[in-house]
Design a protein around this motif. Structure first.
Motif, mmCIF file in Angstrom:
data_model
loop_
_atom_site.group_PDB
_atom_site.id
_atom_site.type_symbol
_atom_site.label_atom_id
_atom_site.label_comp_id
_atom_site.label_asym_id
_atom_site.label_seq_id
_atom_site.Cartn_x
_atom_site.Cartn_y
_atom_site.Cartn_z
ATOM 1 N N THR A 1 1.052 -1.009 -0.029
ATOM 2 C CA THR A 1 0.164 -0.072 -0.142
ATOM 3 C C THR A 1 0.945 1.167 -0.010
ATOM 4 O O THR A 1 2.102 1.289 0.447
ATOM 5 C CB THR A 1 -1.060 0.030 1.141
ATOM 6 O OG1 THR A 1 -0.266 0.232 2.405
ATOM 7 C CG2 THR A 1 -1.861 -1.304 1.254
ATOM 8 N N ALA A 2 0.304 2.467 -0.250
ATOM 9 C CA ALA A 2 0.930 3.609 -0.423
ATOM 10 C C ALA A 2 1.688 3.848 1.119
ATOM 11 O O ALA A 2 2.754 4.629 1.372
ATOM 12 C CB ALA A 2 0.214 4.851 -0.704
ATOM 13 N N LYS B 164 4.363 1.930 1.787
ATOM 14 C CA LYS B 164 5.748 2.410 1.053
ATOM 15 C C LYS B 164 6.308 3.585 1.471
ATOM 16 O O LYS B 164 7.582 3.610 1.617
ATOM 17 C CB LYS B 164 5.352 2.622 -0.521
ATOM 18 C CG LYS B 164 6.325 2.940 -1.426
ATOM 19 C CD LYS B 164 7.657 1.960 -1.428
ATOM 20 C CE LYS B 164 7.452 0.838 -2.588
ATOM 21 N NZ LYS B 164 8.695 0.091 -2.412
ATOM 22 N N CYS C 67 7.761 7.679 -14.372
ATOM 23 C CA CYS C 67 6.539 7.291 -14.870
ATOM 24 C C CYS C 67 6.302 8.048 -15.988
ATOM 25 O O CYS C 67 5.664 7.605 -17.025
ATOM 26 C CB CYS C 67 5.488 7.094 -13.658
ATOM 27 S SG CYS C 67 5.765 5.818 -12.455
ATOM 28 N N ASN D 187 -0.594 1.205 -17.631
ATOM 29 C CA ASN D 187 -0.355 1.226 -16.327
ATOM 30 C C ASN D 187 0.082 2.589 -15.647
ATOM 31 O O ASN D 187 0.520 2.870 -14.610
ATOM 32 C CB ASN D 187 0.677 0.020 -15.916
ATOM 33 C CG ASN D 187 0.222 -1.039 -15.647
ATOM 34 O OD1 ASN D 187 -0.970 -1.314 -15.701
ATOM 35 N ND2 ASN D 187 1.001 -1.904 -15.911
ATOM 36 N N THR E 172 -2.130 4.601 -13.369
ATOM 37 C CA THR E 172 -1.932 3.959 -12.006
ATOM 38 C C THR E 172 -0.969 3.963 -11.243
ATOM 39 O O THR E 172 -0.908 4.543 -10.125
ATOM 40 C CB THR E 172 -2.185 2.413 -12.173
ATOM 41 O OG1 THR E 172 -3.527 2.195 -13.084
ATOM 42 C CG2 THR E 172 -2.502 1.480 -11.028
ATOM 43 N N GLN E 173 0.386 3.914 -12.019
ATOM 44 C CA GLN E 173 1.647 4.161 -11.373
ATOM 45 C C GLN E 173 1.916 5.525 -10.660
ATOM 46 O O GLN E 173 2.012 5.781 -9.592
ATOM 47 C CB GLN E 173 2.864 3.915 -12.125
ATOM 48 C CG GLN E 173 2.759 2.430 -12.582
ATOM 49 C CD GLN E 173 3.179 1.488 -11.311
ATOM 50 O OE1 GLN E 173 4.098 1.818 -10.488
ATOM 51 N NE2 GLN E 173 2.373 0.610 -11.009
ATOM 52 N N ASN F 168 -0.669 7.751 -9.836
ATOM 53 C CA ASN F 168 -1.515 7.783 -8.921
ATOM 54 C C ASN F 168 -0.858 7.295 -7.497
ATOM 55 O O ASN F 168 -0.978 7.808 -6.592
ATOM 56 C CB ASN F 168 -2.835 7.252 -9.154
ATOM 57 C CG ASN F 168 -3.712 8.132 -10.141
ATOM 58 O OD1 ASN F 168 -3.259 9.369 -10.211
ATOM 59 N ND2 ASN F 168 -4.441 7.821 -10.827
ATOM 60 N N TYR F 169 -0.246 5.920 -7.876
ATOM 61 C CA TYR F 169 0.169 5.454 -6.631
ATOM 62 C C TYR F 169 1.354 6.199 -5.879
ATOM 63 O O TYR F 169 1.412 6.374 -4.647
ATOM 64 C CB TYR F 169 0.848 4.113 -6.908
ATOM 65 C CG TYR F 169 1.552 3.379 -5.937
ATOM 66 C CD1 TYR F 169 0.914 2.652 -4.894
ATOM 67 C CD2 TYR F 169 2.812 3.204 -6.011
ATOM 68 C CE1 TYR F 169 1.414 2.084 -3.913
ATOM 69 C CE2 TYR F 169 3.575 2.718 -5.070
ATOM 70 C CZ TYR F 169 3.034 1.844 -3.974
ATOM 71 O OH TYR F 169 3.587 1.330 -2.863
ATOM 72 N N TRP F 170 2.060 6.527 -6.690
ATOM 73 C CA TRP F 170 3.233 7.538 -6.078
ATOM 74 C C TRP F 170 2.936 8.924 -5.516
ATOM 75 O O TRP F 170 3.493 9.009 -4.557
ATOM 76 C CB TRP F 170 4.616 7.528 -7.200
ATOM 77 C CG TRP F 170 5.299 6.258 -7.483
ATOM 78 C CD1 TRP F 170 5.249 5.416 -8.591
ATOM 79 C CD2 TRP F 170 6.077 5.765 -6.527
ATOM 80 N NE1 TRP F 170 5.983 4.397 -8.613
ATOM 81 C CE2 TRP F 170 6.365 4.473 -7.129
ATOM 82 C CE3 TRP F 170 6.500 5.953 -5.160
ATOM 83 C CZ2 TRP F 170 7.468 3.654 -6.331
ATOM 84 C CZ3 TRP F 170 7.455 5.110 -4.550
ATOM 85 C CH2 TRP F 170 7.912 3.986 -5.289
ATOM 86 N N GLU G 184 0.105 9.270 -4.234
ATOM 87 C CA GLU G 184 -0.460 8.771 -2.809
ATOM 88 C C GLU G 184 0.728 8.372 -1.801
ATOM 89 O O GLU G 184 0.504 8.964 -0.771
ATOM 90 C CB GLU G 184 -1.266 7.505 -2.922
ATOM 91 C CG GLU G 184 -2.071 6.976 -1.603
ATOM 92 C CD GLU G 184 -2.977 8.061 -1.007
ATOM 93 O OE1 GLU G 184 -3.133 8.144 0.234
ATOM 94 O OE2 GLU G 184 -3.656 8.940 -1.656
ATOM 95 N N VAL G 185 1.733 7.909 -2.268
ATOM 96 C CA VAL G 185 2.917 7.514 -1.461
ATOM 97 C C VAL G 185 3.531 9.029 -0.845
ATOM 98 O O VAL G 185 3.945 9.350 0.293
ATOM 99 C CB VAL G 185 3.835 6.979 -2.098
ATOM 100 C CG1 VAL G 185 5.258 6.953 -1.279
ATOM 101 C CG2 VAL G 185 3.598 5.572 -2.487
#
Length: 67
Positions: free
Chosen positions: A2-3, A6, A39, A48, A51-52, A54-56, A58-59
């Motif tokens: 999860t963010a 991470k 990214c 992706n 998605t990638q 957005n994930y980073w 959020e991290v």
């Protein structure tokens, strides 16, 4: 991972080196900014990509919450 997980992992890996909360957080944020840039530079057409990124992002938000 999860963010939140991470963010904590990046913080702790940097804390082991710097032994300073502020520096560990700043180093982790730099690493996340680099990941986001990679990214974006990679290829926006890649499925992706969003998605990638957005994930980073959020991290990064989770890192900014750390005190």
């Amino acid at each position: 991972m999860t963010a939140v997980e991470k963010a904590k992992e990046l913080f702790m890996r940097n804390f082991e080196i710097t032994v300073d909360d502020y520096c560990a957080k700043q180093c982790a944020l730099i690493a996340v900014d680099i990941a986001i840039k990679c990214c974006k530079d990679y290829d926006e057409v890649h499925e992706n990509y969003t998605t990638q990124v957005n994930y980073w992002q959020e991290v990064k938000r989770e890192l900014n919450k750390l005190e």
